[in-house]
Scaffold this motif. Structure first.
Motif, PDB file in Angstrom:
ATOM      1  N   THR A  88      26.341  35.139 -39.323  1.00 42.64           N
ATOM      2  CA  THR A  88      26.122  33.793 -38.791  1.00 42.64           C
ATOM      3  C   THR A  88      24.715  33.366 -39.169  1.00 42.64           C
ATOM      4  O   THR A  88      23.863  34.211 -39.460  1.00 42.64           O
ATOM      5  CB  THR A  88      26.312  33.749 -37.263  1.00 42.64           C
ATOM      6  OG1 THR A  88      26.320  32.391 -36.826  1.00 42.64           O
ATOM      7  CG2 THR A  88      25.205  34.490 -36.530  1.00 42.64           C
ATOM      8  N   LEU A  89      24.483  32.075 -39.179  1.00 41.03           N
ATOM      9  CA  LEU A  89      23.140  31.588 -39.468  1.00 41.03           C
ATOM     10  C   LEU A  89      22.165  32.080 -38.400  1.00 41.03           C
ATOM     11  O   LEU A  89      22.542  32.289 -37.249  1.00 41.03           O
ATOM     12  CB  LEU A  89      23.134  30.064 -39.539  1.00 41.03           C
ATOM     13  CG  LEU A  89      23.948  29.458 -40.684  1.00 41.03           C
ATOM     14  CD1 LEU A  89      23.978  27.940 -40.570  1.00 41.03           C
ATOM     15  CD2 LEU A  89      23.401  29.889 -42.034  1.00 41.03           C
ATOM     16  N   PHE A  90      20.917  32.246 -38.807  1.00 39.28           N
ATOM     17  CA  PHE A  90      19.948  32.900 -37.927  1.00 39.28           C
ATOM     18  C   PHE A  90      19.788  32.184 -36.588  1.00 39.28           C
ATOM     19  O   PHE A  90      19.660  32.833 -35.548  1.00 39.28           O
ATOM     20  CB  PHE A  90      18.590  33.007 -38.631  1.00 39.28           C
ATOM     21  CG  PHE A  90      17.608  33.848 -37.870  1.00 39.28           C
ATOM     22  CD1 PHE A  90      17.741  35.229 -37.832  1.00 39.28           C
ATOM     23  CD2 PHE A  90      16.566  33.267 -37.172  1.00 39.28           C
ATOM     24  CE1 PHE A  90      16.849  36.022 -37.117  1.00 39.28           C
ATOM     25  CE2 PHE A  90      15.668  34.039 -36.452  1.00 39.28           C
ATOM     26  CZ  PHE A  90      15.810  35.421 -36.434  1.00 39.28           C
ATOM     27  N   TYR A  91      19.809  30.853 -36.575  1.00 40.70           N
ATOM     28  CA  TYR A  91      19.681  30.121 -35.323  1.00 40.70           C
ATOM     29  C   TYR A  91      20.754  30.534 -34.320  1.00 40.70           C
ATOM     30  O   TYR A  91      20.535  30.536 -33.110  1.00 40.70           O
ATOM     31  CB  TYR A  91      19.809  28.610 -35.572  1.00 40.70           C
ATOM     32  CG  TYR A  91      18.510  27.935 -35.975  1.00 40.70           C
ATOM     33  CD1 TYR A  91      17.369  28.027 -35.191  1.00 40.70           C
ATOM     34  CD2 TYR A  91      18.452  27.176 -37.135  1.00 40.70           C
ATOM     35  CE1 TYR A  91      16.194  27.390 -35.552  1.00 40.70           C
ATOM     36  CE2 TYR A  91      17.277  26.534 -37.520  1.00 40.70           C
ATOM     37  CZ  TYR A  91      16.152  26.646 -36.718  1.00 40.70           C
ATOM     38  OH  TYR A  91      14.991  26.020 -37.089  1.00 40.70           O
ATOM     39  N   ARG A  92      21.945  30.866 -34.845  1.00 39.89           N
ATOM     40  CA  ARG A  92      23.080  31.189 -33.975  1.00 39.89           C
ATOM     41  C   ARG A  92      23.226  32.681 -33.721  1.00 39.89           C
ATOM     42  O   ARG A  92      24.068  33.095 -32.912  1.00 39.89           O
ATOM     43  CB  ARG A  92      24.379  30.675 -34.621  1.00 39.89           C
ATOM     44  CG  ARG A  92      24.399  29.190 -34.869  1.00 39.89           C
ATOM     45  CD  ARG A  92      25.630  28.810 -35.672  1.00 39.89           C
ATOM     46  NE  ARG A  92      25.613  27.402 -36.061  1.00 39.89           N
ATOM     47  CZ  ARG A  92      26.370  26.873 -36.992  1.00 39.89           C
ATOM     48  NH1 ARG A  92      27.243  27.640 -37.639  1.00 39.89           N
ATOM     49  NH2 ARG A  92      26.294  25.595 -37.291  1.00 39.89           N
ATOM     50  N   ASP A  97      24.541  40.481 -31.679  1.00 37.95           N
ATOM     51  CA  ASP A  97      24.960  40.542 -33.090  1.00 37.95           C
ATOM     52  C   ASP A  97      23.974  41.359 -33.911  1.00 37.95           C
ATOM     53  O   ASP A  97      24.361  42.145 -34.778  1.00 37.95           O
ATOM     54  CB  ASP A  97      25.059  39.136 -33.685  1.00 37.95           C
ATOM     55  CG  ASP A  97      26.223  38.324 -33.137  1.00 37.95           C
ATOM     56  OD1 ASP A  97      27.142  38.935 -32.554  1.00 37.95           O
ATOM     57  OD2 ASP A  97      26.212  37.093 -33.290  1.00 37.95           O
ATOM     58  N   TRP A  98      22.699  41.152 -33.660  1.00 39.19           N
ATOM     59  CA  TRP A  98      21.653  41.897 -34.381  1.00 39.19           C
ATOM     60  C   TRP A  98      21.750  43.387 -34.071  1.00 39.19           C
ATOM     61  O   TRP A  98      21.812  44.229 -34.971  1.00 39.19           O
ATOM     62  CB  TRP A  98      20.277  41.357 -34.006  1.00 39.19           C
ATOM     63  CG  TRP A  98      19.158  42.154 -34.607  1.00 39.19           C
ATOM     64  CD1 TRP A  98      18.526  43.242 -34.059  1.00 39.19           C
ATOM     65  CD2 TRP A  98      18.573  41.969 -35.901  1.00 39.19           C
ATOM     66  NE1 TRP A  98      17.572  43.732 -34.925  1.00 39.19           N
ATOM     67  CE2 TRP A  98      17.577  42.971 -36.052  1.00 39.19           C
ATOM     68  CE3 TRP A  98      18.772  41.054 -36.933  1.00 39.19           C
ATOM     69  CZ2 TRP A  98      16.794  43.079 -37.209  1.00 39.19           C
ATOM     70  CZ3 TRP A  98      17.989  41.153 -38.076  1.00 39.19           C
ATOM     71  CH2 TRP A  98      17.022  42.161 -38.208  1.00 39.19           C
ATOM     72  N   GLN A 142      23.240  36.371 -43.214  1.00 41.86           N
ATOM     73  CA  GLN A 142      23.395  37.822 -43.095  1.00 41.86           C
ATOM     74  C   GLN A 142      22.057  38.515 -42.837  1.00 41.86           C
ATOM     75  O   GLN A 142      21.792  39.593 -43.370  1.00 41.86           O
ATOM     76  CB  GLN A 142      24.039  38.400 -44.352  1.00 41.86           C
ATOM     77  CG  GLN A 142      25.508  38.042 -44.519  1.00 41.86           C
ATOM     78  CD  GLN A 142      26.179  38.867 -45.601  1.00 41.86           C
ATOM     79  OE1 GLN A 142      25.700  38.953 -46.735  1.00 41.86           O
ATOM     80  NE2 GLN A 142      27.302  39.492 -45.259  1.00 41.86           N
ATOM     81  N   ALA A 143      21.221  37.921 -42.021  1.00 37.53           N
ATOM     82  CA  ALA A 143      19.912  38.522 -41.748  1.00 37.53           C
ATOM     83  C   ALA A 143      20.057  39.919 -41.169  1.00 37.53           C
ATOM     84  O   ALA A 143      19.316  40.840 -41.556  1.00 37.53           O
ATOM     85  CB  ALA A 143      19.115  37.634 -40.785  1.00 37.53           C
TER      86      ALA A 143
END
Length: 236
Positions: A88-92, A97-98, A142-143
């Motif tokens: 997901t995009l980093f803001y979300r 998730d991390w 995909q950070a």
């Protein structure tokens, strides 16, 4: 069937997945004893010895490794292949998730390696960590996954330096787009765009990654501390 790995014992995490299953098949073809670690039972087990464990559960992983040593007497090869995504995009991106992706993909590899390392040193073994091209290049949305796979590369290079004097080889493989359940979930539009960036104009096959793993174990005896990219000429 060849017998070049007869008498050797390999542990493969994520053995029921696309790449994991192909790696298991290649090692079995060389008469290797293969132990697969999965989070849930594999109903289509292709002939490996299965243990059910969460790679993030250190106590359970230590128990499994102890059981493997008691049952087979040794560990020669460790393939840290278990991996997950929560894109997901980093803001979300949530903290959950991390943590989930980092814990499975990176800490899980640490847990297995920590539990196996004395046996691997004793037997001058091989560790292969399945990273990703996004661990080298990064990717939008995909950070967490990129960080985990990049971490595996640093982990690989550090262990190669630390244990080279013990004749333990440590190598990372960085696949690009491979035909697995993970890539099957991509939309047709994303698949089409991806193919345009791949020189060979196709996704790789799990068997192609598995053959590279086998080569590195059997023939790549002077290779350690490297990241081997297998991506069909992907432009990121």
């Amino acid at each position: 069937m060849s017998e070049r790995l007869k008498g050797k014992v390999a542990i493969v995490t994520g053995a029921s997945g696309g790449i994991g299953r192909a790696i298991v098949a290649e090692l079995l073809s060389e008469s290797c004893t293969v132990v697969g670690i999965n989070q849930s039972e594999d109903p289509s087990n292709i002939g490996y010895h299965e243990f059910i464990a969460d790679v993030t559960n250190r106590t359970r992983i230590e128990e499994v490794v102890d059981e493997v040593i008691k049952k087979f007497g040794r560990i020669d090869i460790l393939i840290n292949n278990a991996g997950v995504t929560k894109d997901t995009l980093f803001y979300r991106m949530s903290y959950e998730d991390w943590d989930y992706v980092i814990n499975v993909n990176l800490t899980g590899a640490f847990n297995l390696t920590k539990a196996c390392i004395r046996e691997l040193v004793k037997n001058e073994g091989v560790i292969i960590n399945i990273s990703s091209v996004v661990g080298l290049e990064g990717n939008i949305g995909q950070a967490n996954y990129s960080a985990s796979k990049s971490g595996l590369i640093g982990f690989t290079k550090s262990l190669a330096k630390e244990f080279g004097r013990k004749n333990v080889r440590v190598i990372a493989i960085a696949p690009g787009f491979i035909e697995t359940p993970m890539t099957e979930r991509l939309s047709e539009e994303l698949k089409s765009k991806a193919l345009e960036r791949i020189a060979l104009r196709r996704f790789g096959k799990p068997e192609e990654v598995a053959k590279l793993v086998k080569f590195l174990i059997i023939d790549g005896t002077y290779i350690t501390g490297q990241v081997i990219v297998i991506d069909g000429g992907l432009e990121l």
